[in-house]
Scaffold this active site. Sequence first.
Site, mmCIF file in Angstrom:
data_model
loop_
_atom_site.group_PDB
_atom_site.id
_atom_site.type_symbol
_atom_site.label_atom_id
_atom_site.label_comp_id
_atom_site.label_asym_id
_atom_site.label_seq_id
_atom_site.Cartn_x
_atom_site.Cartn_y
_atom_site.Cartn_z
ATOM 1 N N TYR A 8 0.861 -1.186 0.000
ATOM 2 C CA TYR A 8 0.000 0.000 0.000
ATOM 3 C C TYR A 8 0.892 1.229 0.000
ATOM 4 C CZ TYR A 8 -3.370 3.504 1.645
ATOM 5 O OH TYR A 8 -4.159 4.629 1.786
ATOM 6 N N ASP B 267 9.351 3.035 -0.406
ATOM 7 C CA ASP B 267 8.309 3.678 0.393
ATOM 8 C C ASP B 267 8.538 3.280 1.848
ATOM 9 O OD1 ASP B 267 6.117 4.689 1.626
ATOM 10 O OD2 ASP B 267 4.630 3.705 0.336
ATOM 11 N N LYS C 91 4.405 9.132 8.791
ATOM 12 C CA LYS C 91 4.200 8.526 10.114
ATOM 13 C C LYS C 91 5.202 9.034 11.162
ATOM 14 C CE LYS C 91 1.250 5.034 8.250
ATOM 15 N NZ LYS C 91 1.248 4.208 7.075
HETATM 16 C C1 LIG Z 1 0.540 4.708 5.710
HETATM 17 C C2 LIG Z 1 1.271 4.491 4.457
HETATM 18 C C3 LIG Z 1 1.149 5.369 3.365
HETATM 19 C C4 LIG Z 1 0.136 6.475 3.340
HETATM 20 O O1 LIG Z 1 0.378 7.443 4.300
HETATM 21 P P1 LIG Z 1 -0.852 8.410 4.739
HETATM 22 O O2 LIG Z 1 -0.187 9.372 5.670
HETATM 23 O O3 LIG Z 1 -1.853 7.529 5.374
HETATM 24 O O4 LIG Z 1 -1.348 9.058 3.511
HETATM 25 C C5 LIG Z 1 1.960 5.169 2.289
HETATM 26 N N1 LIG Z 1 2.855 4.167 2.243
HETATM 27 C C6 LIG Z 1 3.001 3.297 3.258
HETATM 28 C C7 LIG Z 1 4.014 2.217 3.179
HETATM 29 C C8 LIG Z 1 2.211 3.428 4.394
HETATM 30 O O5 LIG Z 1 2.320 2.531 5.389
#
Ligand SMILES: *Cc1c(COP(=O)(O)O)cnc(C)c1O
Length: 425
Positions: free
Chosen positions: A143, A238, A266
Site C-alpha cells: 500500500y 516507500d 508517520k
Molecule cells: C501509511 C502508508 C502510506 C500512506 O500514508 P498516509 O499518511 O496515510 O497518507 C503510504 N505508504 C506506506 C508504506 C504506508 O504505510
Amino acid sequence: MTSRNDSLFERARKRIPAGVNSPVRAFRAVGGTPPFFERASGPHLWDADGKRYIDYIGSWGPMVVGHTHPKVVEAVQAAAARALSFGAPTESEIELAEAICRLVPSVEMVRLVSSGTEATMSAIRLARGYTGRSLIVKFEGCYHGHTDSLLVKVGSGALTFGNPSSAGVPPETAAHTLVLDYNDIVQVETLFKDKGSQIAGVIVEPVAGNMNLVLPRPGFLESLRENCSRHGAVLLFDEVMTGFRVALGGAQARYGIRPDLTTLGKVIGGGLPVGAFGGRREIMEKIAPLGPVYQAGTLSGNPVAVAAGLATLKLVEEKDFQSTIEATTRSLVDGLIAEAKKAQVVFSAQSVGSMFGLYFRASPPTSFAEVLQCDKDRFNRFFHALLERGVYLAPSAYEAGFVSAAHGPTEIDATLAAAREAFGS
Ligand SMILES: *Cc1c(COP(=O)(O)O)cnc(C)c1O
C-alpha cells in the site's frame, strides 16, 4: 446502561460515511463497534467508556516514542504559541530536512509534505518527470497511499497490466501501473527484460507492512536495485511505515540497499501530519521551481507538525532506543508463539525492529498469496478476545503491529496473560 462508544458510533454514522474518516477504523473486517478514544499516555489508550487498552497500533505507526511523550508535547505547545502556520519558510524545516538527510544517507535533498499519500504521489510524478517514462511497477499487497496510479493491486498470480482496485480510478491511469508478486525475483527480471526502457520507476515497501508483515526475501531488494540501475529506472523505497522504525536509517539501512528516492511519513510527524520525499540531488532538482515537475502544499512544513517530528526524531536517535524497542518487540512475539504452542493453536509470528506480524498459519508468509492463507476467522476471534481484555490490535488480519518505546515488561506480560486466555478459549 448503553455504552458511550455505541452511542458515539451511532451518531458518527449519521454524518460520516461508516462513522469513520479512514476505512479500516470501522471494524468491518472484525465486526463490532470501534472504541472512540479520548486520551492516551505512553503505551495506553482510554476510550469513551473509560476503559484502558495497551496500544499495538500506535496511530498506525507514528507513535514510536509512546503517546503524549512530554518532550514532544512541550515542543508542540511551544511551536503553537509562536505560530500555527506561515505558508513561508522557517528554520525548523531546515532542521528537519537536515535530520532526515543525516539519518537516511541516500536522501541528499528532501521536500516536506503533509501525508504519506502526498509523498508517494509526488515521488511517482518525479520519477516519471525525471525519466520521461510512464510505467510504474508496484507489488501486490503493498500500500502506498490512495493516489490513483497506486490504487492498483490486481488478482494474484502472474504479471498483469493493472486494473484499478477502487471505483473512480480511470482504467487508462491504472494501465500505467504494473503489478508483480512481492518477493518474486523472476517476475522482476522478466518484466525488465521485456519493458525495461519504458519503466519510470519501481515502488516498494522494503518491508511490507500493509499485508500483515512480510519480510523481503534475500536477493529481492538487490534485484530491484540491479534492474533499476541497469535500465535507468528510479528505485523508490516507500519507507512511510518502516522509516526510523525497522532501523534508525529505515529498511534501506537494515538491508544495505541505496534507493534513488525515499518516501517518509508517520514517525517523522510524531503524530502530526508530516510526510516527505527525497533522494538523489540530481533527481530532486527536477522539482519546481528548480525543475519542471510541479509539486506544492499550503501547509507543507507546517511549524507545529515539524516541531512534533523534530522532537520525535531526537528521541528515536538516542543511544539504545532502537535496540531496546526491538528487544521488547521480540519478547512479545516470542511470548505469543510460546502461548500458542501451549494451547496447541496453529500460529506463527515475527518482528523486525518495532514492527510485528501475527499469523494464524504454521509459518510466517513470504508472499501476498500466503498471507491470504491465514485463518481470518481465528484472527477475528483472537482480536475480540484481546480487545475485551484491554489489548488493542489492528482490527484486521492484514496489518502489521507496532510497539513503542513506552511498552515495557509490564505491558508485555499483561498482553501475554490476555493472549493465554484468548488462545485457550
Ligand atoms: C501509511 C502508508 C502510506 C500512506 O500514508 P498516509 O499518511 O496515510 O497518507 C503510504 N505508504 C506506506 C508504506 C504506508 O504505510
